[in-house]
Scaffold this active site. Structure first.
Site, PDB file in Angstrom:
ATOM      1  CE  LYS A 199      -1.183   5.015   9.665  1.00  0.00           C
ATOM      2  NZ  LYS A 199      -0.194   3.942   9.996  1.00  0.00           N
ATOM      3  CD  GLU A 210      10.491  -0.077  -3.355  1.00  0.00           C
ATOM      4  OE1 GLU A 210       9.295  -0.359  -3.100  1.00  0.00           O
ATOM      5  OE2 GLU A 210      10.952   1.056  -3.209  1.00  0.00           O
ATOM      6  CB  CYS A 238      11.653   5.694  -1.852  1.00  0.00           C
ATOM      7  SG  CYS A 238      12.108   7.369  -1.390  1.00  0.00           S
ATOM      8  CD  GLU A 284       6.987  12.294  -3.353  1.00  0.00           C
ATOM      9  OE1 GLU A 284       7.698  11.572  -4.079  1.00  0.00           O
ATOM     10  OE2 GLU A 284       6.798  13.494  -3.568  1.00  0.00           O
TER      11      GLU A 284
HETATM   12  P1  NAD Z   1       3.313   1.017   3.200  1.00  0.00           P
HETATM   13  O1  NAD Z   1       2.676   1.455   1.938  1.00  0.00           O
HETATM   14  O2  NAD Z   1       3.071  -0.339   3.685  1.00  0.00           O
HETATM   15  O3  NAD Z   1       2.888   1.984   4.398  1.00  0.00           O
HETATM   16  C1  NAD Z   1       3.033   3.385   4.324  1.00  0.00           C
HETATM   17  C2  NAD Z   1       2.043   4.034   5.270  1.00  0.00           C
HETATM   18  O4  NAD Z   1       0.730   3.776   4.795  1.00  0.00           O
HETATM   19  C3  NAD Z   1       2.087   3.488   6.697  1.00  0.00           C
HETATM   20  O5  NAD Z   1       1.852   4.553   7.619  1.00  0.00           O
HETATM   21  C4  NAD Z   1       0.921   2.526   6.717  1.00  0.00           C
HETATM   22  O6  NAD Z   1       0.387   2.326   8.002  1.00  0.00           O
HETATM   23  C5  NAD Z   1      -0.077   3.244   5.826  1.00  0.00           C
HETATM   24  N1  NAD Z   1      -1.103   2.400   5.235  1.00  0.00           N
HETATM   25  C6  NAD Z   1      -1.053   1.059   4.987  1.00  0.00           C
HETATM   26  N2  NAD Z   1      -2.226   0.644   4.451  1.00  0.00           N
HETATM   27  C7  NAD Z   1      -3.006   1.741   4.331  1.00  0.00           C
HETATM   28  C8  NAD Z   1      -4.322   1.967   3.822  1.00  0.00           C
HETATM   29  N3  NAD Z   1      -5.059   0.983   3.318  1.00  0.00           N
HETATM   30  N4  NAD Z   1      -4.796   3.225   3.839  1.00  0.00           N
HETATM   31  C9  NAD Z   1      -4.061   4.246   4.304  1.00  0.00           C
HETATM   32  N5  NAD Z   1      -2.828   4.091   4.815  1.00  0.00           N
HETATM   33  C10 NAD Z   1      -2.300   2.859   4.825  1.00  0.00           C
HETATM   34  O7  NAD Z   1       4.861   1.327   2.994  1.00  0.00           O
HETATM   35  P2  NAD Z   1       6.049   1.041   4.027  1.00  0.00           P
HETATM   36  O8  NAD Z   1       6.299  -0.418   3.999  1.00  0.00           O
HETATM   37  O9  NAD Z   1       5.784   1.730   5.320  1.00  0.00           O
HETATM   38  O10 NAD Z   1       7.234   1.858   3.329  1.00  0.00           O
HETATM   39  C11 NAD Z   1       8.039   1.302   2.333  1.00  0.00           C
HETATM   40  C12 NAD Z   1       7.607   1.796   0.969  1.00  0.00           C
HETATM   41  O11 NAD Z   1       7.584   3.208   0.936  1.00  0.00           O
HETATM   42  C13 NAD Z   1       8.545   1.387  -0.119  1.00  0.00           C
HETATM   43  O12 NAD Z   1       7.830   0.933  -1.232  1.00  0.00           O
HETATM   44  C14 NAD Z   1       9.271   2.673  -0.467  1.00  0.00           C
HETATM   45  O13 NAD Z   1       9.790   2.728  -1.756  1.00  0.00           O
HETATM   46  C15 NAD Z   1       8.236   3.694  -0.220  1.00  0.00           C
HETATM   47  N6  NAD Z   1       8.842   4.998   0.059  1.00  0.00           N
HETATM   48  C16 NAD Z   1       8.761   5.964  -0.898  1.00  0.00           C
HETATM   49  C17 NAD Z   1       9.333   7.208  -0.685  1.00  0.00           C
HETATM   50  C18 NAD Z   1       9.267   8.301  -1.717  1.00  0.00           C
HETATM   51  O14 NAD Z   1       9.507   9.447  -1.388  1.00  0.00           O
HETATM   52  N7  NAD Z   1       8.921   8.013  -2.952  1.00  0.00           N
HETATM   53  C19 NAD Z   1       9.967   7.466   0.524  1.00  0.00           C
HETATM   54  C20 NAD Z   1      10.036   6.449   1.473  1.00  0.00           C
HETATM   55  C21 NAD Z   1       9.443   5.229   1.229  1.00  0.00           C
END
Ligand code: NAD
Length: 500
Positions: A198, A404, A307, A273
């Site tokens: 997804k 963040e 991240c 992650e």
């Molecule tokens: P997000 O948590 O908003 O979304 C991530 C994914 O989760 C998207 O595909 C989104 O559609 C999905 N999602 C949202 N709500 C959901 C739910 N209730 N149930 C299941 N899936 C759901 O994050 P983002 O804004 O897309 O990404 C940025 C964040 O990701 C930052 O906090 C960043 O630090 C983190 N990040 C972490 C890593 C790592 O490896 N630790 C890598 C990249 C990004």
């Protein structure tokens, strides 16, 4: 910025953008059952560049059932490991043949520099694919001596085997959409699992393109599915589906906690992650030029939407002014422009929402008393641009030191001694990465074990490698990706005990 600086977009990319995109289920493109569609925006212009299907729980069910049927059929899991490896290596070759198209598509949809898309999002991902393909033939268990005393005279031989965990749900964020999808798909497939990805609703295009390439490479139908849609709908349904055995989630800490709660309900395995607020610790003996280059890369790569990015710069007081001044000049000198311009060093953020969020953080920073050394403004031009920013005069309790920002914003703080900086670096709910900058080996080796983070670099910040485990301490996540850890994450251990 004139269009003359932009690289020409391949006709194949223009054609892909114009397609009637659907979901990728059971080896083919199908519409969402509801018929719902969603616009996809180009961050450099703010204009709509494509439309994709907006999947719902029914679509997720179709995809998971397809993945489950493919898993049970043995069409993938039952292949000889060498055959799985060969197909995955062919998959990498096919991705390589489409490298430029994938890179352009990612830049158009995510906003990042074409250089970064070519080198990291696609180039490094191809290396990762080949690395993970090789694991298919290297999965192993153990033989174990056991001491079972009954029935008298019976001997036992025991061993373990690693078996694929089943259907994997991979939930991917928007910052490295292609690369993070590949981080999940490849080890899962190498282990014999089947997958439903997804992607983020902001950046769904390269995952759809990738699924088509997997089919072209010979990955059987149902083994790799993609459902595009909203997190609160498709994502939520995927994490709750009882036939999902493992959830691999990359995204924000807040959503990660919801995902973990849903996973626990089904006792699905999960790896998270999550976010980071990563310290870069500069000791007084460090080389200022090297620190400046490191901070530009660590703090501003992908506009800071990383991240693992360096987002808190701690400099020992004796060098603090020199580092802040040199870094401020370097940050102010970064050129801002669209990702398709290879000369532009800072590009658009992924979305209007992210631009607004970073803009709000900049206002909070000013209101709390931060001193703007460089940048500091949301740019008034089409697209989602924010100036690369360095803030000084920070205190440990300020919002921008604690939360963040996920944008091109680095905050600088001085410290006096090592014990103080260890306290400051660890004073965060996060623990994803950190870096230590010094030429004093003893000082570095003393600091490394004291910092609470899943990765600590010395005189570097941000590079990752397929063979080096990656993941977070504390609220930055649970589990590790890459290397042997990835294989362990997508397999169950079966103990076999033979009486003879
Ligand atoms: P997000 O948590 O908003 O979304 C991530 C994914 O989760 C998207 O595909 C989104 O559609 C999905 N999602 C949202 N709500 C959901 C739910 N209730 N149930 C299941 N899936 C759901 O994050 P983002 O804004 O897309 O990404 C940025 C964040 O990701 C930052 O906090 C960043 O630090 C983190 N990040 C972490 C890593 C790592 O490896 N630790 C890598 C990249 C990004």
């Amino acid at each position: 910025m004139s269009d003359a600086n932009l690289i020409p977009v391949l006709p194949a990319v223009t054609a892909f953008l114009g397609r009637e995109h659907g979901l990728f289920i059971d080896g083919r493109t199908v519409p969402a059952q509801s018929g719902d569609r969603q616009a996809v925006y180009g961050p450099a212009t703010g204009e709509v560049i494509a439309h994709v299907a907006d999947g719902d729980a029914g679509d997720v069910d179709r995809a998971v059932q397809s993945a489950h049927a493919a898993f049970r059929s043995g069409a993938w899991t039952g292949l000889r490991p060498a055959e799985r490896e060969r197909i995955l290596l062919r998959f990498a070759d096919v991705v390589e043949a489409h490298a430029e198209a994938l890179a352009q598509l990612e830049t158009l949809n995510q906003g990042k520099s074409i250089n970064l898309s070519r080198m990291i999002e696609v180039g490094a991902s191809i290396e990762y694919m080949r690395y993970m393909a090789g694991w298919a033939t290297k999965i192993e268990g153990q033989t174990l001596d056991v001491s079972i005393p009954v029935p008298p005279g019976t001997r036992y031989t025991a061993y373990t085997r690693r078996e694929p965990v089943g259907v994997v749900a991979g939930i991917v964020p928007w910052n490295f959409p292609l690369m993070i999808a590949i981080w999940k798909v490849l080890p899962a497939l190498a282990c014999g699992c089947t997958v439903v990805i997804k992607p983020s609703q902001e950046t769904p295009l390269t995952a759809l393109y990738l699924a088509g390439l997997a089919a072209e490479a010979g990955v059987p139908p149902g083994v790799f599915n993609v459902v595009t849609g909203r997190g609160s709908r498709a994502g939520d349904a995927l994490t709750r589906h009882p036939r999902v055995s493992k959830i691999s989630f990359t995204g924000s800490t807040a959503v990660g906690k919801q995902v973990a709660t849903a996973a626990i309900d089904n006792l699905a395995r999960f790896a998270l992650e999550l976010g980071g607020k990563n310290p870069m610790v500069v000791l007084a003996d460090a080389d200022v030029d090297q620190v400046v280059q490191g901070a530009l890369l660590g703090g501003f790569l992908n506009q800071g939407q990383v991240c693992a990015a360096a987002s808190r710069l701690y400099v020992q007081r004796r060098r603090y002014d020199a580092v802040v001044e040199a870094l401020g000049a370097a940050v102010a000198g970064l050129s801002v422009g669209p990702g398709l311009d290879p000369g532009a060093q800072i590009n658009a953020l992924v979305s209007a929402k992210q631009q607004q969020s970073v803009g709000r953080y900049l206002e909070i920073g000013r209101a709390e008393g931060a001193r703007v050394v460089a940048g500091g403004r949301v740019l008034d031009r089409p697209g989602y641009f924010v100036e690369p920013t360095l803030l000084a005069g920070m205190r440990q309790d300020m919002t921008l030191v604690r939360e963040e920002v996920f944008g091109p914003v680095l905050v600088a703080l001085p410290f006096d001694d090592v014990d103080e900086v260890v306290r400051m670096a660890n004073d965060s709910p996060y623990g994803l990465t950190a870096s230590v900058w010094t030429n004093d080996l003893k000082a570095a080796m003393n600091l490394v074990p004291r910092i609470e983070a899943g990765t600590v670099w010395v005189n570097s910040h941000v590079p990752v490698d397929p063979n080096l485990p990656f993941g977070g301490y504390k609220q930055s996540g649970i589990g590790r990706e890459f290397g042997r850890s990835a294989i362990e994450a997508y397999t169950e251990i079966k103990s076999v005990c033979i009486a003879h």
